[in-house]
Design a protein around this motif. Structure first.
Motif, PDB file in Angstrom:
ATOM      1  N   VAL A  28      50.487  35.172  31.817  1.00 18.95           N
ATOM      2  CA  VAL A  28      50.271  33.903  32.519  1.00 18.95           C
ATOM      3  C   VAL A  28      49.256  34.143  33.629  1.00 18.95           C
ATOM      4  N   PRO A  29      48.176  33.365  33.700  1.00 18.21           N
ATOM      5  CA  PRO A  29      47.156  33.607  34.729  1.00 18.21           C
ATOM      6  C   PRO A  29      47.713  33.453  36.139  1.00 18.21           C
ATOM      7  N   VAL A  30      47.251  34.318  37.028  1.00 19.39           N
ATOM      8  CA  VAL A  30      47.672  34.248  38.427  1.00 19.39           C
ATOM      9  C   VAL A  30      47.185  32.951  39.059  1.00 19.39           C
ATOM     10  N   TRP A  31      45.916  32.648  38.843  1.00 16.26           N
ATOM     11  CA  TRP A  31      45.317  31.437  39.392  1.00 16.26           C
ATOM     12  C   TRP A  31      44.488  30.749  38.319  1.00 16.26           C
ATOM     13  N   GLY A  68      45.447  26.992  34.271  1.00 22.00           N
ATOM     14  CA  GLY A  68      46.577  27.376  33.442  1.00 22.00           C
ATOM     15  C   GLY A  68      47.797  27.798  34.230  1.00 22.00           C
ATOM     16  N   ALA A  69      47.605  28.095  35.522  1.00 24.35           N
ATOM     17  CA  ALA A  69      48.725  28.542  36.349  1.00 24.35           C
ATOM     18  C   ALA A  69      49.573  27.376  36.848  1.00 24.35           C
ATOM     19  N   ASN A  70      48.990  26.184  36.919  1.00 22.44           N
ATOM     20  CA  ASN A  70      49.704  24.988  37.381  1.00 22.44           C
ATOM     21  C   ASN A  70      50.348  25.210  38.748  1.00 22.44           C
ATOM     22  N   ASN A  71      49.574  25.803  39.685  1.00 21.13           N
ATOM     23  CA  ASN A  71      50.141  26.118  40.997  1.00 21.13           C
ATOM     24  C   ASN A  71      49.221  25.713  42.146  1.00 21.13           C
ATOM     25  N   SER A  72      48.461  24.653  41.973  1.00 16.37           N
ATOM     26  CA  SER A  72      47.527  24.111  42.973  1.00 16.37           C
ATOM     27  C   SER A  72      46.282  24.963  43.138  1.00 16.37           C
ATOM     28  N   SER A  73      46.140  25.987  42.322  1.00 13.47           N
ATOM     29  CA  SER A  73      44.889  26.736  42.317  1.00 13.47           C
ATOM     30  C   SER A  73      43.999  26.161  41.221  1.00 13.47           C
ATOM     31  N   THR A  78      54.050  35.496  39.064  1.00 16.88           N
ATOM     32  CA  THR A  78      54.090  36.475  40.145  1.00 16.88           C
ATOM     33  C   THR A  78      55.404  37.243  40.073  1.00 16.88           C
ATOM     34  N   PRO A  79      55.408  38.453  39.538  1.00 16.77           N
ATOM     35  CA  PRO A  79      56.652  39.227  39.451  1.00 16.77           C
ATOM     36  C   PRO A  79      57.271  39.428  40.834  1.00 16.77           C
ATOM     37  N   LYS A 119      42.988  36.937  30.994  1.00 16.55           N
ATOM     38  CA  LYS A 119      43.904  37.119  29.875  1.00 16.55           C
ATOM     39  C   LYS A 119      45.158  37.887  30.275  1.00 16.55           C
ATOM     40  N   ARG A 120      44.981  38.924  31.101  1.00 16.84           N
ATOM     41  CA  ARG A 120      46.117  39.753  31.494  1.00 16.84           C
ATOM     42  C   ARG A 120      45.989  40.067  32.981  1.00 16.84           C
ATOM     43  N   SER A 121      46.971  39.634  33.755  1.00 13.76           N
ATOM     44  CA  SER A 121      46.861  39.778  35.206  1.00 13.76           C
ATOM     45  C   SER A 121      48.212  40.116  35.827  1.00 13.76           C
ATOM     46  N   LEU A 122      48.157  40.746  36.992  1.00 20.04           N
ATOM     47  CA  LEU A 122      49.342  41.037  37.790  1.00 20.04           C
ATOM     48  C   LEU A 122      49.014  40.820  39.261  1.00 20.04           C
ATOM     49  N   THR A 123      50.057  40.747  40.071  1.00 20.21           N
ATOM     50  CA  THR A 123      49.878  40.537  41.507  1.00 20.21           C
ATOM     51  C   THR A 123      50.517  41.663  42.307  1.00 20.21           C
TER      52      THR A 123
END
Length: 559
Positions: free
Chosen positions: A237-240, A243-248, A34-35, A255-259
């Motif tokens: 890096v996937p948002v959710w 592969g994100a390793n953030n409880s999602s 998450t930028p 493949k390509r994501s932004l927030t």
């Protein structure tokens, strides 16, 4: 008010101002996805009005080397302090002296802010140093005690006060503090001397129209001081998802994501949640056209296949959701997959509108499936109003909130994956209450895998797409939970309070805040003992925590 400020301010108001934002590192075990949109938006405002903003993102780096391997950091390690100092020094070599350095970081970043403040003042002793975002908002003036290098703190949202910060910083750097004070041109944020130094406290205020604020200047991340494109790392890096390793968790990949955040604030008041840096309960949102324009721009420029809206609560206003369907089609972005967060009681007919405009993922802050615990969390009113449904799981009957079950079922029918996050050991939660949450997780696994043969790849993919991780309930200053566990905080951490009821920023409170560096861990008290704010005996809590950490939550039902 902020909208009027943005419209009435001369286009060259900040001409000559040089400011560097530094975004602080977060949890090292998770790859950054998450930028830092907050400081990037402020940078865009400064650039719009003639200033020269820069953005150093210390959170964006994950270095894969032998040290990371030895520390079992799969995604790589963060920069160390020497590497961070070298990065800042290289930045100054490239762009010259700065009028202002502005830190951005939540309460978990205290240690980093302490160290980076020393580095900044070593390299730029005459700069105006300000800390904003969650840490400054929660700790308030006490932060000057812990980080004496600070000249100012900026509380709550920064859009309306960034002009004062820049102008104060430039004036002080040009004239010195004494002449700047005598000029009477400093902002009202100047509070005089505190602990032997002139200090500034900027009280932020929320934008009246979020559409008047420019999009985040993410291009500032496309080349760091060494020419490295940090934004590409975020995009890859996937948002959710797993592969994100953030409880999602999710059954699909990206493949390509932004927030980007589409709304600020939350009109609700869950007892464990602090939202002071994001507008608190004053909810505001961007319009459908503003969002669609941004999505199209991001997709065209960065070749994205997913957009994440990590709002606290995306679906509050049904009218915006209704409008998004035709607007997204008009802008040609209705085929772009996206996801967001909202409440489970809002996953009604709104889910179908969201799906029609491209939504395939909703993250729900379920936190608990137990009536008693939800009530303690101040989440019961909306989640429990439709009653409870007796449901058998692994041979035993549990009473699940109908609203929660319906949310999962409605999302599935709409073609959306609903992911729930969980909290364990909340004050008042005993083992039997935790078991209800665990049973609900297992019910979700059964729901999503129904009709699939056990052991097949599709079965495993759908089972893995149900989040079974749990955060440990943590008391953050300013939350209702903090007030509930004051006696425990005194017992385990020796935290004292002033006559207004705020924690005194002494060494004890300082040690406690340093302990908040990772929301996934169990806190340790003053003597190194694990701390459990719930009603489970410590041996039960630690056993349950081991089962969660080892992905064996079903064993909790046998405790």
């Amino acid at each position: 008010m902020i909208s009027k400020i943005l419209k009435d301010t001369p286009h060259n108001e900040l001409k000559g101002v040089k400011i560097t934002f530094i975004n602080m590192p977060l949890r090292e075990s998770a790859a950054p996805n998450t930028p830092p949109e907050g400081p990037a938006i402020l940078a865009a405002i400064i650039r719009r009005y003639g200033g020269d903003p820069y953005l150093l993102d210390l959170n964006g780096y994950r270095i894969k080397d032998k040290l990371a391997e030895e520390s079992c950091l799969t995604h790589g390690r963060q920069l160390n302090y020497k590497e961070a100092e070298d990065l800042i020094a290289k930045h100054l070599d490239n762009v010259g002296d700065q009028d202002v350095f502005a830190f951005s970081g939540i309460i978990t970043t205290l240690k980093w802010q302490e160290e980076i403040a020393k580095i900044v003042k070593k390299l730029q002793p005459d700069c105006f140093l300000v800390s904003g975002n969650g840490l400054a908002t929660e700790i308030k003036r006490g932060l000057f005690t812990w980080i004496p290098e600070l000249d100012g703190i900026a509380r709550s949202e920064g859009d309306g006060i960034i002009f004062d910060i820049c102008n104060d910083g430039k004036l002080i750097r040009e004239k010195g503090i004494s002449k700047a004070i005598n000029s009477t041109k400093l902002s009202s944020a100047h509070i005089g001397e505190l602990e032997g130094k002139h200090r500034f406290v900027y009280e932020g205020f929320r934008p009246s129209n979020l559409d008047d604020i420019p999009y985040a200047a993410l291009d500032l991340l496309e080349s760091d001081p060494y020419g490295y494109n940090l934004l590409e790392d975020y995009i890859n890096v996937p948002v959710w998802g797993l592969g994100a390793n953030n409880s999602s968790a999710a059954p699909f990949t990206m493949k390509r994501s932004l927030t980007t955040v589409s709304s600020r604030g939350c009109p609700y008041a869950c007892a464990f949640c602090y939202r002071g840096a994001q507008g608190e309960r004053n909810y505001g949102m961007r319009g459908a056209e503003h969002i669609a324009t941004q999505i199209k721009g991001y997709v065209d420029k960065y070749d994205l296949d997913f957009i994440g809206f990590p709002d606290d609560n995306f679906a509050v206003d049904k009218r915006r959701l209704d409008k998004m369907v035709p607007v997204f089609k008009e802008f040609g972005v209705d085929h772009i997959r996206w996801g967001t967060h909202t409440r489970m009681d809002e996953a009604d007919e709104r889910a179908y509108k969201m799906a029609e405009s491209g939504c395939i993922y909703i993250g729900f802050g379920a936190e608990s499936a137990d009536k008693h615990t939800l009530t303690q969390m101040q989440k019961g009113g909306f989640i429990l109003r439709n009653g409870l449904v007796p449901t058998k799981v692994n041979g035993n009957t549990y009473n699940f909130p109908k609203t929660m079950m319906t949310a999962v079922e409605t999302c599935a029918d709409a073609g959306i994956h609903g992911n729930c996050t969980w909290i364990m050991a909340y004050p008042g939660e005993a083992l039997q209450h935790l078991k209800t949450s665990v049973a609900f997780i297992l019910w979700q696994q059964q729901f999503w895998t129904k009709g699939y043969l056990h052991g097949t790849p599709d079965y495993q993919r759908l089972k893995d797409a149900v989040n079974s991780k749990m955060f440990v309930a943590t008391a953050y200053p300013g939350t209702a939970m903090w007030r509930v566990v004051r006696k425990d905080l005194k017992k385990h951490f020796d935290i004292e309070y002033d006559n207004l009821g705020d924690p005194i920023c002494d060494d004890n409170f300082h040690r406690y805040v340093l302990e908040l560096d990772d929301a996934t861990k169990t806190l340790n008290g003053k003597n190194g003992e694990p701390v459990n704010f719930g009603d489970m005996p410590m041996d039960q809590f630690l056993q349950a925590r081991d089962y969660v950490n080892n992905d064996e939550i079903e064993n909790i039902l046998d405790m």
